[in-house]
Scaffold this motif. Structure first.
Motif, PDB file in Angstrom:
ATOM      1  N   GLU A   1       1.693  74.393  62.189  1.00  0.00           N
ATOM      2  CA  GLU A   1       2.005  73.715  63.434  1.00  0.00           C
ATOM      3  C   GLU A   1       0.683  73.253  64.034  1.00  0.00           C
ATOM      4  O   GLU A   1      -0.376  73.528  63.484  1.00  0.00           O
ATOM      5  CB  GLU A   1       2.770  74.636  64.391  1.00  0.00           C
ATOM      6  CG  GLU A   1       4.162  74.953  63.873  1.00  0.00           C
ATOM      7  CD  GLU A   1       4.989  75.784  64.841  1.00  0.00           C
ATOM      8  OE1 GLU A   1       4.549  76.005  65.982  1.00  0.00           O
ATOM      9  OE2 GLU A   1       6.078  76.217  64.439  1.00  0.00           O
TER      10      GLU A   1
ATOM     11  N   TYR B   1       2.600  80.282  64.810  1.00  0.00           N
ATOM     12  CA  TYR B   1       2.817  81.693  65.160  1.00  0.00           C
ATOM     13  C   TYR B   1       3.766  82.425  64.222  1.00  0.00           C
ATOM     14  O   TYR B   1       3.993  83.615  64.384  1.00  0.00           O
ATOM     15  CB  TYR B   1       3.346  81.805  66.598  1.00  0.00           C
ATOM     16  CG  TYR B   1       2.413  81.231  67.647  1.00  0.00           C
ATOM     17  CD1 TYR B   1       1.024  81.368  67.535  1.00  0.00           C
ATOM     18  CD2 TYR B   1       2.920  80.570  68.762  1.00  0.00           C
ATOM     19  CE1 TYR B   1       0.178  80.852  68.503  1.00  0.00           C
ATOM     20  CE2 TYR B   1       2.073  80.059  69.738  1.00  0.00           C
ATOM     21  CZ  TYR B   1       0.708  80.194  69.596  1.00  0.00           C
ATOM     22  OH  TYR B   1      -0.124  79.682  70.564  1.00  0.00           O
ATOM     23  N   ASN B   2       4.377  81.727  63.271  1.00  0.00           N
ATOM     24  CA  ASN B   2       5.279  82.422  62.354  1.00  0.00           C
ATOM     25  C   ASN B   2       4.701  82.583  60.959  1.00  0.00           C
ATOM     26  O   ASN B   2       5.421  82.848  60.005  1.00  0.00           O
ATOM     27  CB  ASN B   2       6.654  81.740  62.328  1.00  0.00           C
ATOM     28  CG  ASN B   2       7.579  82.392  63.351  1.00  0.00           C
ATOM     29  OD1 ASN B   2       7.935  83.565  63.211  1.00  0.00           O
ATOM     30  ND2 ASN B   2       7.926  81.664  64.393  1.00  0.00           N
ATOM     31  N   ARG B   3       3.368  82.437  60.871  1.00  0.00           N
ATOM     32  CA  ARG B   3       2.716  82.781  59.615  1.00  0.00           C
ATOM     33  C   ARG B   3       2.578  84.300  59.529  1.00  0.00           C
ATOM     34  O   ARG B   3       2.597  84.980  60.555  1.00  0.00           O
ATOM     35  CB  ARG B   3       1.343  82.119  59.562  1.00  0.00           C
ATOM     36  CG  ARG B   3       1.450  80.632  59.210  1.00  0.00           C
ATOM     37  CD  ARG B   3       0.113  79.949  59.337  1.00  0.00           C
ATOM     38  NE  ARG B   3       0.129  78.649  58.677  1.00  0.00           N
ATOM     39  CZ  ARG B   3      -0.814  77.736  58.846  1.00  0.00           C
ATOM     40  NH1 ARG B   3      -1.840  77.968  59.637  1.00  0.00           N
ATOM     41  NH2 ARG B   3      -0.745  76.587  58.223  1.00  0.00           N
ATOM     42  N   PRO B   4       2.440  84.838  58.291  1.00  0.00           N
ATOM     43  CA  PRO B   4       2.379  86.303  58.148  1.00  0.00           C
ATOM     44  C   PRO B   4       1.324  86.932  59.055  1.00  0.00           C
ATOM     45  O   PRO B   4       1.544  87.996  59.619  1.00  0.00           O
ATOM     46  CB  PRO B   4       2.023  86.501  56.675  1.00  0.00           C
ATOM     47  CG  PRO B   4       2.426  85.242  55.991  1.00  0.00           C
ATOM     48  CD  PRO B   4       2.323  84.148  57.004  1.00  0.00           C
TER      49      PRO B   4
ATOM     50  N   LEU C   1       7.678  69.661  65.445  1.00  0.00           N
ATOM     51  CA  LEU C   1       8.921  70.382  65.694  1.00  0.00           C
ATOM     52  C   LEU C   1       8.893  71.286  66.907  1.00  0.00           C
ATOM     53  O   LEU C   1       9.911  71.599  67.482  1.00  0.00           O
ATOM     54  CB  LEU C   1       9.222  71.263  64.470  1.00  0.00           C
ATOM     55  CG  LEU C   1       9.810  70.557  63.258  1.00  0.00           C
ATOM     56  CD1 LEU C   1       9.739  71.484  62.061  1.00  0.00           C
ATOM     57  CD2 LEU C   1      11.239  70.158  63.543  1.00  0.00           C
TER      58      LEU C   1
ATOM     59  N   MET D   1       5.493  83.152  51.484  1.00  0.00           N
ATOM     60  CA  MET D   1       4.685  82.103  52.094  1.00  0.00           C
ATOM     61  C   MET D   1       3.240  82.578  52.311  1.00  0.00           C
ATOM     62  O   MET D   1       3.033  83.641  52.884  1.00  0.00           O
ATOM     63  CB  MET D   1       5.272  81.737  53.473  1.00  0.00           C
ATOM     64  CG  MET D   1       6.586  81.014  53.407  1.00  0.00           C
ATOM     65  SD  MET D   1       6.345  79.294  52.919  1.00  0.00           S
ATOM     66  CE  MET D   1       7.998  78.882  52.460  1.00  0.00           C
TER      67      MET D   1
ATOM     68  N   GLU E   1       3.858  76.312  56.872  1.00  0.00           N
ATOM     69  CA  GLU E   1       4.126  76.781  58.237  1.00  0.00           C
ATOM     70  C   GLU E   1       3.055  76.285  59.197  1.00  0.00           C
ATOM     71  O   GLU E   1       2.676  76.947  60.147  1.00  0.00           O
ATOM     72  CB  GLU E   1       4.213  78.329  58.306  1.00  0.00           C
ATOM     73  CG  GLU E   1       5.253  78.945  57.378  1.00  0.00           C
ATOM     74  CD  GLU E   1       6.690  78.817  57.881  1.00  0.00           C
ATOM     75  OE1 GLU E   1       6.902  78.302  58.989  1.00  0.00           O
ATOM     76  OE2 GLU E   1       7.597  79.234  57.126  1.00  0.00           O
TER      77      GLU E   1
END
Lengths: 409, 143
Positions: free
Chosen positions: A273, A278-281, A154, A1, A271
């Motif tokens: 939001e 916060y869950n990107r690389p 989400l 990603m 990804e």
């Protein structure tokens, strides 16, 4: 990603540059208008929308009979039929609303330009009206929870029970990591808001006109959500603003010198939001701004060094600084260093920024006041005019699906 | 040191986000049992955080709920000095924890003062029963 973003391997030269598209050079912003910016308008948002739109249409040398399209945000609370009825627009042939707050500002202009370029409308008004100071404040958590509980995103249910409730804290989470990775100190961040406040001293319309702020004032002001403090925040504002978009051909016969649209772009990479990706690389950057910028410069056929003046959507000082990195004006982690001392970003510097005071010190009309200032720079009518400005860049909100424009004379 | 659960202003319950809560129900049911489980793509193993109907990497619609370690490190944090909501008394901190599995979750620190928070600090999950309807997962200094 997002591997191409992490490695910065997606580059304009990997795709053919765009010699022309239907928007490029064929469309223009021909009218601008706004109400007074205040902390308490005492008016309905509908009243302010009508005033700003009328002002923009007058400014263009048009009448309401010419207008056949409307563009705004999904967050806008002035309904289009009510507005059409109030303004006496004869027949609305085109309308559109874009979601996720400030990221939509330049996208509104892009969609309006697409509409006039394809002929589905002739003159489209883009507008935004909000009592954001006296009414619903986006920066607050109480009441905001209910407001956002119906949002079709989400992630809020995973954040709000822990008190991560406000946009400032969402940005602060990126900011703390950014400061940690690149060794940025609060005093480095302070120069950006200080220079914007200087610009506001020359702009009588700015909320913070006649309210100067020094770097020391910045350092001593109240911490709201560590690592960000009060003067890192945009100014809650009541007001409305509007612009009129038409074709370059029609613009020739109108009252004002047109601000031609050289490029317009949107982006929402994986990804995504709403300010909490916060869950990107890596979370120290703004991939949406970076992808948007790649497209913007590719279409325009110019590089960051060619830009004469920029209006960056800055809900918080941090958002402005990291955009400098993602737009290619400096390297990753160097946004604050780029602004140190302020000389580079002052009106006579190499990259004058937010010359009306920006969202931090002029007003928070969800980015519309930035678009208007970008047009003024092309017309030569800014209160902090950049000499011979030919290319004027403006961006939409960072950390959300975003957008941007490059305007030219 | 964090939420006080003021009866008049309860902590915002995750089920408030009803439009998308069904996908998240297994997560919060596990937390209620004091277990931490996350959704993972059954085909390629990509973690789906927050839960999703489809894997964005391989586009498979097959997923499974998998227990995770509950060990991790603080990846970032913020501290509120002005309360945004009556249920939260300041100062309070919110942490972003990177689990050993590589996934990041937002939570609160327990028994770590805000001036002790450090990026990279090892932490373990703990569970806090707020009321009959709500249990939260939080993180404390690793043993």
């Amino acid at each position: 990603m997002l591997q191409e973003y992490v490695e910065r391997s997606y580059r304009p030269d990997l795709k053919p540059s765009v010699a022309s598209n239907l928007i490029k050079d064929n469309t223009a912003i021909v009218g601008i208008g706004a109400t007074e910016f205040s902390r308490d308008s005492g008016r309905d948002e509908l009243d302010m929308a009508c005033e700003a739109i009328k002002a923009a249409v007058d400014d263009a040398g048009l009448t309401m009979d010419d207008i056949d399209g409307l563009e705004t945000f999904t967050l806008e609370r002035t309904s289009m039929p009510t507005l059409v009825g109030s303004l006496g627009i004869p027949n609305l042939r085109f309308s559109n609303q874009i979601s996720f707050g400030g990221g939509a500002s330049c996208a509104n202009v892009m969609h309006a330009a697409a509409a006039v370029a394809t002929g589905v409308a002739d003159y489209v008004v883009c507008y935004r009206s909000l009592n954001e100071a006296s009414g619903h404040r986006y920066g607050r958590g109480d009441g905001y929870v209910g407001y956002l509980s119906e949002a079709p995103t989400l992630h809020y249910g995973y954040f709000f029970p822990f008190g991560l409730l406000t946009p400032l804290s969402w940005a602060g989470m990126y900011g703390m990591r950014w400061m940690h990775e690149f060794g940025v100190e609060p005093e480095h961040i302070g120069w950006y808001p200080v220079v914007l406040r200087e610009n506001a001293q020359r702009n009588p319309k700015a909320i913070f006109h006649d309210k100067p702020m020094t770097h020391q004032d910045y350092m001593e002001c109240q911490m709201i959500v560590e690592p960000l403090r009060m003067f890192d925040c945009c100014v809650d504002t009541d007001g409305a603003a509007a612009v009129v978009v038409t074709t370059a051909e029609r613009a020739k016969d109108l009252k004002q010198p047109p601000a031609h649209i050289l490029a317009a772009a949107q982006s929402s990479p994986p990804e995504q939001e709403i300010q909490t990706s916060y869950n990107r690389p890596i979370i120290t950057g703004l991939p949406e701004t970076w992808y948007m910028a790649q497209e913007l410069f590719r279409v325009a056929g110019v590089s960051p060094a060619d830009i004469d003046v920029a209006q960056l959507y800055d809900p918080f000082s941090l958002g402005g600084l990291v955009q400098l990195e993602e737009l290619g004006f400096c390297e990753r982690g160097e946004g604050a260093a780029f602004c140190e001392g302020g000389d580079r970003i002052r009106p006579d510097g190499e990259l004058p920024l937010n010359t009306s005071g920006g969202l931090l010190s002029e007003a928070y009309i969800h980015g519309y006041n930035l678009i208007i200032e970008a047009v003024r720079q092309i017309r030569g009518t800014s209160t902090s005019q950049v000499e011979n400005a030919e290319l004027s860049l403006v961006t939409g909100g960072p950390g959300v699906p975003t957008s941007g424009l490059i305007l030219r004379r | 040191m964090t939420a006080t659960g003021d009866a008049e202003q309860p902590i915002p319950h995750p089920a408030l986000w009803g439009v998308l809560y069904r996908n998240s129900t297994p997560f919060w049911e596990a937390v209620k049992r004091h277990e931490l489980e996350l959704q993972r793509c059954a085909q390629c193993g990509h973690w789906l955080v927050p839960p999703r109907p489809m894997c964005p990497k391989c586009r498979s619609a097959d997923s499974e709920w998998v227990p995770v370690s509950g060990h991790g490190t603080i990846y970032s944090w913020v501290t509120y000095h002005e309360s945004p909501h009556p249920a939260f008394e300041v100062p309070y901190s919110v942490v972003l924890v990177e689990l050993d599995e590589g996934v990041r979750l937002v939570s609160n620190p327990v028994d770590i003062a805000s001036d002790e928070l450090e990026i990279g600090m090892p932490v373990d999950v703990v569970f806090e029963d707020i009321d009959d309807d709500l249990t939260l997962f939080k993180f404390t200094r690793a043993a």
